[in-house]
Enzyme design. Sequence first.
Site, PDB file in Angstrom:
ATOM      1  N   PHE B 124       0.852  -1.181   0.000  1.00  7.42           N
ATOM      2  CA  PHE B 124       0.000   0.000   0.000  1.00  7.42           C
ATOM      3  C   PHE B 124       0.890   1.233   0.000  1.00  7.42           C
ATOM      4  O   PHE B 124       2.066   1.162   0.353  1.00  7.42           O
ATOM      5  CB  PHE B 124      -0.889   0.002   1.244  1.00  7.42           C
ATOM      6  CG  PHE B 124      -2.364   0.078   0.943  1.00  7.42           C
ATOM      7  CD1 PHE B 124      -2.966  -0.853   0.114  1.00  7.42           C
ATOM      8  CD2 PHE B 124      -3.167   1.056   1.520  1.00  7.42           C
ATOM      9  CE1 PHE B 124      -4.334  -0.803  -0.144  1.00  7.42           C
ATOM     10  CE2 PHE B 124      -4.536   1.113   1.264  1.00  7.42           C
ATOM     11  CZ  PHE B 124      -5.120   0.188   0.440  1.00  7.42           C
ATOM     12  N   GLN B 239      -7.951  14.669   4.566  1.00  8.49           N
ATOM     13  CA  GLN B 239      -7.349  13.890   3.484  1.00  8.49           C
ATOM     14  C   GLN B 239      -8.272  13.760   2.276  1.00  8.49           C
ATOM     15  O   GLN B 239      -9.416  13.330   2.403  1.00  8.49           O
ATOM     16  CB  GLN B 239      -7.012  12.486   3.981  1.00  8.49           C
ATOM     17  CG  GLN B 239      -6.403  11.602   2.903  1.00  8.49           C
ATOM     18  CD  GLN B 239      -5.810  10.329   3.487  1.00  8.49           C
ATOM     19  OE1 GLN B 239      -6.527   9.397   3.828  1.00  8.49           O
ATOM     20  NE2 GLN B 239      -4.499  10.292   3.633  1.00  8.49           N
ATOM     21  N   HIS B 241      -8.565  11.535  -0.696  1.00  8.58           N
ATOM     22  CA  HIS B 241      -8.059  10.287  -1.254  1.00  8.58           C
ATOM     23  C   HIS B 241      -7.899  10.498  -2.753  1.00  8.58           C
ATOM     24  O   HIS B 241      -8.790  11.046  -3.402  1.00  8.58           O
ATOM     25  CB  HIS B 241      -9.065   9.165  -0.971  1.00  8.58           C
ATOM     26  CG  HIS B 241      -8.545   7.793  -1.261  1.00  8.58           C
ATOM     27  ND1 HIS B 241      -8.279   7.356  -2.537  1.00  8.58           N
ATOM     28  CD2 HIS B 241      -8.234   6.769  -0.438  1.00  8.58           C
ATOM     29  CE1 HIS B 241      -7.827   6.110  -2.481  1.00  8.58           C
ATOM     30  NE2 HIS B 241      -7.790   5.728  -1.219  1.00  8.58           N
ATOM     31  N   LEU B 255     -15.244   5.578  -3.214  1.00  7.49           N
ATOM     32  CA  LEU B 255     -13.836   5.204  -3.149  1.00  7.49           C
ATOM     33  C   LEU B 255     -13.424   4.103  -4.129  1.00  7.49           C
ATOM     34  O   LEU B 255     -14.148   3.139  -4.333  1.00  7.49           O
ATOM     35  CB  LEU B 255     -13.525   4.741  -1.721  1.00  7.49           C
ATOM     36  CG  LEU B 255     -12.045   4.662  -1.378  1.00  7.49           C
ATOM     37  CD1 LEU B 255     -11.431   6.052  -1.406  1.00  7.49           C
ATOM     38  CD2 LEU B 255     -11.871   4.040  -0.006  1.00  7.49           C
ATOM     39  N   GLU B 258      -6.942   1.949  -2.818  1.00 12.30           N
ATOM     40  CA  GLU B 258      -5.511   2.068  -3.102  1.00 12.30           C
ATOM     41  C   GLU B 258      -4.933   0.704  -3.481  1.00 12.30           C
ATOM     42  O   GLU B 258      -3.877   0.612  -4.088  1.00 12.30           O
ATOM     43  CB  GLU B 258      -4.842   2.593  -1.830  1.00 12.30           C
ATOM     44  CG  GLU B 258      -3.470   3.139  -2.004  1.00 12.30           C
ATOM     45  CD  GLU B 258      -3.074   3.997  -0.787  1.00 12.30           C
ATOM     46  OE1 GLU B 258      -3.894   4.789  -0.314  1.00 12.30           O
ATOM     47  OE2 GLU B 258      -1.930   3.839  -0.337  1.00 12.30           O
ATOM     48  N   ARG B 314      -0.831   9.509  -0.003  1.00 11.44           N
ATOM     49  CA  ARG B 314      -2.074   9.978  -0.622  1.00 11.44           C
ATOM     50  C   ARG B 314      -2.056  11.471  -0.940  1.00 11.44           C
ATOM     51  O   ARG B 314      -2.593  11.896  -1.953  1.00 11.44           O
ATOM     52  CB  ARG B 314      -3.243   9.654   0.302  1.00 11.44           C
ATOM     53  CG  ARG B 314      -3.552   8.185   0.317  1.00 11.44           C
ATOM     54  CD  ARG B 314      -4.659   7.840   1.282  1.00 11.44           C
ATOM     55  NE  ARG B 314      -4.988   6.432   1.167  1.00 11.44           N
ATOM     56  CZ  ARG B 314      -5.882   5.811   1.930  1.00 11.44           C
ATOM     57  NH1 ARG B 314      -6.528   6.482   2.872  1.00 11.44           N
ATOM     58  NH2 ARG B 314      -6.124   4.531   1.760  1.00 11.44           N
ATOM     59  N   HIS B 380     -11.930  12.156   2.115  1.00  9.11           N
ATOM     60  CA  HIS B 380     -11.980  10.783   2.612  1.00  9.11           C
ATOM     61  C   HIS B 380     -11.845  10.683   4.121  1.00  9.11           C
ATOM     62  O   HIS B 380     -12.469   9.841   4.753  1.00  9.11           O
ATOM     63  CB  HIS B 380     -10.849  10.003   1.938  1.00  9.11           C
ATOM     64  CG  HIS B 380     -10.800   8.557   2.271  1.00  9.11           C
ATOM     65  ND1 HIS B 380     -11.897   7.734   2.096  1.00  9.11           N
ATOM     66  CD2 HIS B 380      -9.810   7.768   2.751  1.00  9.11           C
ATOM     67  CE1 HIS B 380     -11.569   6.503   2.463  1.00  9.11           C
ATOM     68  NE2 HIS B 380     -10.327   6.489   2.881  1.00  9.11           N
ATOM     69  N   ARG B 415      -2.523  10.667   6.547  1.00 12.12           N
ATOM     70  CA  ARG B 415      -2.620   9.273   6.981  1.00 12.12           C
ATOM     71  C   ARG B 415      -2.209   8.328   5.857  1.00 12.12           C
ATOM     72  O   ARG B 415      -2.571   8.537   4.703  1.00 12.12           O
ATOM     73  CB  ARG B 415      -4.058   8.952   7.391  1.00 12.12           C
ATOM     74  CG  ARG B 415      -4.279   7.489   7.715  1.00 12.12           C
ATOM     75  CD  ARG B 415      -5.637   7.216   8.279  1.00 12.12           C
ATOM     76  NE  ARG B 415      -6.723   7.308   7.326  1.00 12.12           N
ATOM     77  CZ  ARG B 415      -7.036   6.361   6.431  1.00 12.12           C
ATOM     78  NH1 ARG B 415      -6.324   5.254   6.345  1.00 12.12           N
ATOM     79  NH2 ARG B 415      -8.069   6.526   5.621  1.00 12.12           N
TER      80      ARG B 415
END
Lengths: 266, 615
Positions: B124, B239, B241, B255, B258, B314, B380, B415
Amino acid sequence: MAKRSFKVWRGDANGGEFKAFEVDVDPGMVVLDVLHRIQSRQANDLALRWNCKAGKCGSCSMEINGKPRLACMTRMNIFRDDETITAQPLKTFPVIKDLVTDVSWNYAQNQRIPRFKPRPREADGTHRMYQEDVDRVQEFRKCIECFLCQDVCHVIRDRDAKSEFVGPRFMIRLASLEMHPLDTDDRVPEIRKEFGSGLCNITRCCTEVCPEHINITDNGIIPLKERVVDRYFDPVQSLIRKVRGIKLRTKTRSEASAEGGTGGKP
Amino acid sequence: MLDVSEIQTIDHDVMVVGAGGAGLRAAIECSALGLDTGVISKSLLGKAHTVMAEGGMAAAMGNVDPRDNWKIHFRDTMRGGKFLNVWRMAELHAQQAPDRVRELEEWGAVFDRTKEGLISQRNFGGHRYPRLAHVGDRTGLELIRSLQDHGIHQGIKFHMECSALELLKDPHGDRIAGVLAYWRETGRFVIYRCKVVILCTGGGGKAWPVTSNSWEYTGDGIAMAYDAGAELMDVEFTQFHPTGMVWPLSVRGILVTEGVRGDGGILKNNKGERFMFNYISERFAPETADTVAEADRWIQGDKTARRPPELLTRDEVARAITAEVKAGRGSPHGGVFLDIASRQPADFIKRKLPSMYHQFMELAEVDITKEPMEVGPTLHYFMGGIRVDADSQQTTVPGLFAAGECAAGLHGANRLGGNSLSDLIVFGKLAGDGAAAYIKALGSTPRPIDDQVVAAIRRATDILKREQGANPYLLHEKLEGIMSSRVGIVRNQQDLEHGVEELEALKLEAVEMKAPGASQYNPGWHEALSMRSLLITSEAVTRAALMREESRGAHTRTDHPGESAEWVKYNVIVKRGAGGTMEVEKRAKPEGPARLVAIANAKIEDLESGKVGAD
């Protein structure tokens, strides 16, 4: 943008009726979008459930043109342009208001199911399971608890036999425990006598409506029925167990405790 | 006159507000420690936002790459958070996540397996090694169901479809004494009297129009804590995304995990260029592939190759996508292309990313095994939130605890994907332990006072009783417009100042909201009640964003580009001032302990070999 006709059931436990709405619909919309548009522009107090809007949470279950569906995964372009679309609450559960039903019975069924009992960890502190051994259980664990299968199950919907059968959702929950490689409990007597495996007559309606495409009947319910048959009705299996000295429980735990015994292997 | 004694009253030791991963884990801990524990949730059990988490939960178990350990996870988290993280929280998280994941397995979770039969881990963004325990792309569902099925046998009382309105305090000692809530079904009020409240209410993404968040994400916990006098921290870090769906319009923001990039997906612009190679920042350059050939070798499993730039953090990827679209190199619907079709065989895609396959097939009529997806940034996650003590998760209000997304500290300015689910279970548990310790030391039982209950109920019922007033849905849309144009992915002083003014005006409008209909299951009324939380949360984000004059992580100021060496030493704290106005403070951030600073700044090889940070 095009005008579309909707009929939405509005009412509560005391009764109700379909109300007509004319709504502007944009390309790519799903039924849930249209209901939201009705809610924000024409009927602020229209009750409906939703969360993820992506088919992952199972909140927006309702009957659309008479078919149990997730409103968030029902695209408007599956209907003819001149078709009036009806939305009504799940028939099997008591109405609270508009499109919202009381599904608490389902949560009560889950509570009755004996919990997962894993075998001890291996010496290095891990549990070893192989992918091919967990594929089937993972299929059952895809369930998003939309309760569409419960809604279409003949035993629950038409016979209203909620006290006798936990329904397809909880049959696959039981299957996910019984087939879990780490689980050590035995729930077969309860599956037969308390959860009502015998009542399912394999019409596969549950499998057809499952938005997660879980093969509920063939992969979940039928194997559980087979386990019940092996335990109670198969003379060959019974003989093999006798020869090998294997004792399996045939009484449920509540039957056994009523008689003051343990009901065999825990 | 309202008679408080006639309102339904339920007593528990601990009330957990929210039934996502953090709430369920906190409740399980409290009940295991013998506390009478109640949980309220706005939705039905099992529907909380956690259920939508896709990619996995990060835990340095080293099942796929044995070089991994907690120190490298800690280092990745600090670097991803641009060093604004609370050091101790990042440490606790990295150390305890593996045990929390194994515990889920003990409770019935069935993760994907390695060839050796262990819990599999996937790559990730921002994580040095394959670290995310996962179940295809539906890990959140597995997490919530495992906690739910374990929790229902623990004696926890679940109060479903019950929304919290206000935290109740005992004026003696300024302590928490309960929560006022209402049943969505009937509209009736209920007073939960308790010694501890643990807020696990998530963020406030619904203040923006393009978001991956569900209706529940209205910043309730953040606003209730603020009203109760707790401090908020780092709320300017929201954040975006990088990969949300952009088409059709009705699914905009949903979403796209990722995991698509972790499993080999690449980003392209409308010229077919793999543009991420042009956006590798200095900090990550030594650990990121600079040629397509090297990136491809990494995907093939070559451990000497460096990671592809699509797996940068991100904030970096979201900014790159925004820049490409702005430069006219975007996709037809204002995003960029995410291509896994040309990278992996169809059966691999269907097996590893089944939800994504169905999501695009059913909602956008796109077959991701054959064509690229169109994606763009979507709001997100809130890195900031309620300020808590790292070890106990207690806020600055005695008896009030917070865990998960509504709490601040672990993630700093940005994050890492996969650090959210592990955050929930690590700090959910610690909040439960913290609550138990607080109760043990508590002398007298705190009691709420009637006046506070009466005032809160009156404010809520006025919305129904009013003859006429503004439509709450339309006010919510107005708020979304302000936040997207003034407090978006790139910000500047002028926009933020306008944003504050527009929010002030909207607050005045919202005083006179009207919800037609009765109180029974009335979403219009629920919407109006959540506007209060949304407005407080939005104002806090906007004012904090105005104060932080630098660009760091998810907070980008075009008038203050780049990270400032000065600002890394400060947090922005928001709290309610004495006169009821919002106060914003630039407060010095405690320095990290030397052993953690050494680990965060160490060379990766030195951490792997144990040369730095030996236990």
